[in-house]
Design a protein around this motif. Sequence first.
Motif, mmCIF file in Angstrom:
data_model
loop_
_atom_site.group_PDB
_atom_site.id
_atom_site.type_symbol
_atom_site.label_atom_id
_atom_site.label_comp_id
_atom_site.label_asym_id
_atom_site.label_seq_id
_atom_site.Cartn_x
_atom_site.Cartn_y
_atom_site.Cartn_z
ATOM 1 N N LYS A 5 41.899 43.633 45.523
ATOM 2 C CA LYS A 5 41.018 43.352 44.647
ATOM 3 C C LYS A 5 41.246 41.941 43.940
ATOM 4 O O LYS A 5 40.581 41.175 43.492
ATOM 5 C CB LYS A 5 40.992 44.437 43.501
ATOM 6 N N GLN A 52 40.753 39.078 46.258
ATOM 7 C CA GLN A 52 39.347 38.633 46.328
ATOM 8 C C GLN A 52 38.755 37.892 45.230
ATOM 9 O O GLN A 52 38.063 37.037 45.326
ATOM 10 C CB GLN A 52 38.638 40.005 46.506
ATOM 11 N N ASN A 53 39.300 38.447 43.889
ATOM 12 C CA ASN A 53 38.841 37.730 42.618
ATOM 13 C C ASN A 53 39.215 36.282 42.840
ATOM 14 O O ASN A 53 38.602 35.517 42.409
ATOM 15 C CB ASN A 53 39.303 38.368 41.582
ATOM 16 N N LEU A 76 39.839 34.457 45.336
ATOM 17 C CA LEU A 76 39.167 33.524 46.392
ATOM 18 C C LEU A 76 37.818 33.228 45.714
ATOM 19 O O LEU A 76 37.423 31.981 45.859
ATOM 20 C CB LEU A 76 39.110 34.391 47.628
ATOM 21 N N LEU A 77 37.105 34.326 45.090
ATOM 22 C CA LEU A 77 35.723 33.843 44.508
ATOM 23 C C LEU A 77 35.920 32.786 43.427
ATOM 24 O O LEU A 77 35.079 31.937 43.416
ATOM 25 C CB LEU A 77 35.185 35.125 44.151
ATOM 26 N N ASP A 117 34.885 36.445 49.440
ATOM 27 C CA ASP A 117 35.957 37.462 49.199
ATOM 28 C C ASP A 117 36.267 38.290 50.269
ATOM 29 O O ASP A 117 37.125 39.036 50.218
ATOM 30 C CB ASP A 117 35.240 38.624 48.143
ATOM 31 N N GLU A 118 35.404 37.820 51.346
ATOM 32 C CA GLU A 118 36.004 38.484 52.766
ATOM 33 C C GLU A 118 35.706 37.575 53.784
ATOM 34 O O GLU A 118 34.713 36.667 53.531
ATOM 35 C CB GLU A 118 34.933 39.859 53.092
#
Length: 564
Positions: free
Chosen positions: A26, A29-30, A32-33, A70-71
Motif C-alpha cells: 500500500k 502504491q501510494n 508511485l501514484l 499503482d500496478e
Amino acid sequence: MAYQALYRVWRPQQFVDVVGQKHVTKTLQNALLQQKISHAYLFSGPRGTGKTSAAKILAKAVNCEKAPVDEPCNQCSSCIGISDGSISDVIEIDAASNNGVEEIRDIRDKVKYAPSAVSYKVYIIDEVHMLSIGAFNALLKTLEEPPKHVIFVLATTEPHKLPLTIISRCQRFDFKRITSHDIVERMKHIADESNIQYEEKALHVVARAAEGGMRDALSLLDQAISFSDEKVRVDDALTVTGSVAQSYLNQLGNAIFHKDIAKALKALEELINQGKDPSRFVEDLILYYRDMLLYKTAPKLEESLERVLLDEEFTVLAEQISPTDIYSYIDVLNTVQQEIKFTNHAKVYLEVSIIKLCQSENAPVSNGASVPEVQELIEKIKVLENELVSLKKQGGVTATEPSTPTKKKATNRSQKGFKVPVGRIKEVLKNATRQELNAIKGRWGDLLEQLNQRNMRSQAALLNDAEPVAASSSAFVLKFKYEIHCQMAMEHPSFMEAISTILNNLLRVQYEVVGVPEAQWSNIRQDFLQYQQDDGEKKDSNQPDPLVSEAIKLVGSDLLEIKD
C-alpha cells in the motif's frame, strides 16, 4: 517446455499478488501514484515473504509506459522486458557471490550512465548483508546521492548485520511472516487455477510446515503433488513435511492422560519407525497441547489453532485434561526440545520424556481423586475453619501461637545465606596474574553470546552484573553484584560446567569458577593484601637485601638513597 516449479510459475507479477504484506504494498502504491519515489529502499524480512518479487514489481511500475500507476500493466514492452530479463537497465545482483569491493566499484562506475531502454535504472541487490565492509564503504556515497535516473533496492534476511550508515540512507520496509490462513488461501487459488485436486486439510498441514514463507509452502505443495496419485491428501502432506498425523497425537495424548506407559511408548515407536524427525515430533506435540490449552480457555478462537483439527477425539480429551496438567506437559516437552539439539540419542530423550509425562502428578483430579471427593474435602476444610474461628472468639486459641515457630524457622533459613569459599579465593589470588584476567575479560562477551546460543538465557542473565576480578592459570574469581545471583549460579553445576567448557574452547585453558558476592569481595581482598604486606615486612626485617648491605659497605649509608 521444461517443467517449472510452482513458486516460479506463480511468482507475483503485481502488488496485489504479494500475499500478507499489505503494509508494504500500500505504501509503495501510494508513492508511485504521487510520484514520490525514493532513491534507495531496504526490504528486510524472513525468507520467502516476497522481498525480491516486490522489488521487481517496483522496477516494472516505475518504468511502465503508462506511469504513474499503482500496478504495472505487464503488457507494455517495458514491463514484458523486465519480466523476462531482456532489459539490461534492471540489474539483479546476488551479494552472496558478488560481495567484494571490485564488484561494487563496477556498479559505482556504471551508475552515471543513463538507462538505455526505460526511464529508471534499478539495481536490486539480494542478500545485501553478505557484502564485505569494504564493499559497504564503496557503496555509501553512491547510495546517498545517486543520479536521478537510478533506484537502489536492497533485500536482506538479516538487517542487523547491515551498517547503520547504510540503513539510514534507505527507506526501510519490514516484511513479516505470512499467516497460515493467507498461505492456504493463496494455495487454494493456485491449485484451482492449475486444476489440482486437493483436500483442504492437506493445505493446512503444508501451510503450517512452511513457517510463514510462501515460497516454502509452494515448494512443499509441489512435492506433495508429485508424491500423490491424483489428489493431494492429508497423508501425502504429512509424509512430505515430516509432520505427525493428529490421530497419532490423539492416541499418544490419551495414553499420557491415562498414564499408560506401554501404549504411549508403542505409539512413539511407530512414529520413529515411520522416519519422523524427533525434533519435529516434539514441536508437533507442543503445538498440540498449546492448541488444547487455547481450546479450553478460549473455545471461540478457532482460527488461532495452529496444529489441531477439532475432531471428536480431541475435544473429548481436552475436556478431561486440566490446564495445570497441560502447563506441566509443555514445560517437560520444552526442556526435551532443547536437550535434543545437543545429543546424538534423541530417541532416548523422547522415551524418557514420555515416561515422565505419564508419571507426572499435578492436580488432585488428575491424581485419581474424583470431583465429588474434592468437593467433600473442600467442605471439611470450611467446617474446620469455622470451628477455629469460634475457638478464637472463646479465647481458647491465640492467633500468635501457630505463627511464632513458623516465623522463627523462616528467619533461621534466611540467615543461612551463601557460604563464600574464602580459602579457594585466596589460593587464586596468590597465583593471579594480570595476563590471565585480561584474557578472560577479552572473551567475556563471546562467552555470554555462546550461552544464549545454547538456550541458557535465564542462567546467562545472572552474569549481567557479574565480572571476573582475579584469575590464575587454573581458576578465576567471578564477582556478583547480588548474593542471591551468586548463590543461584554457583548451585547450578551444569551452568558452571558450561562456562568452563566455553572458556576452554575460546582460550584453550580449563578454568574453575569461584563465585563471590560484591559485598564480601572487598573484605577478602583487603585481608589478603594486608597479609601479603605484613608477610613482606617480616621478611624485610629479618633478612635485609644483600645488595643493599654491600652497597652500604662500599659507599656508606650517607651517600646511599634506598628506594622500594
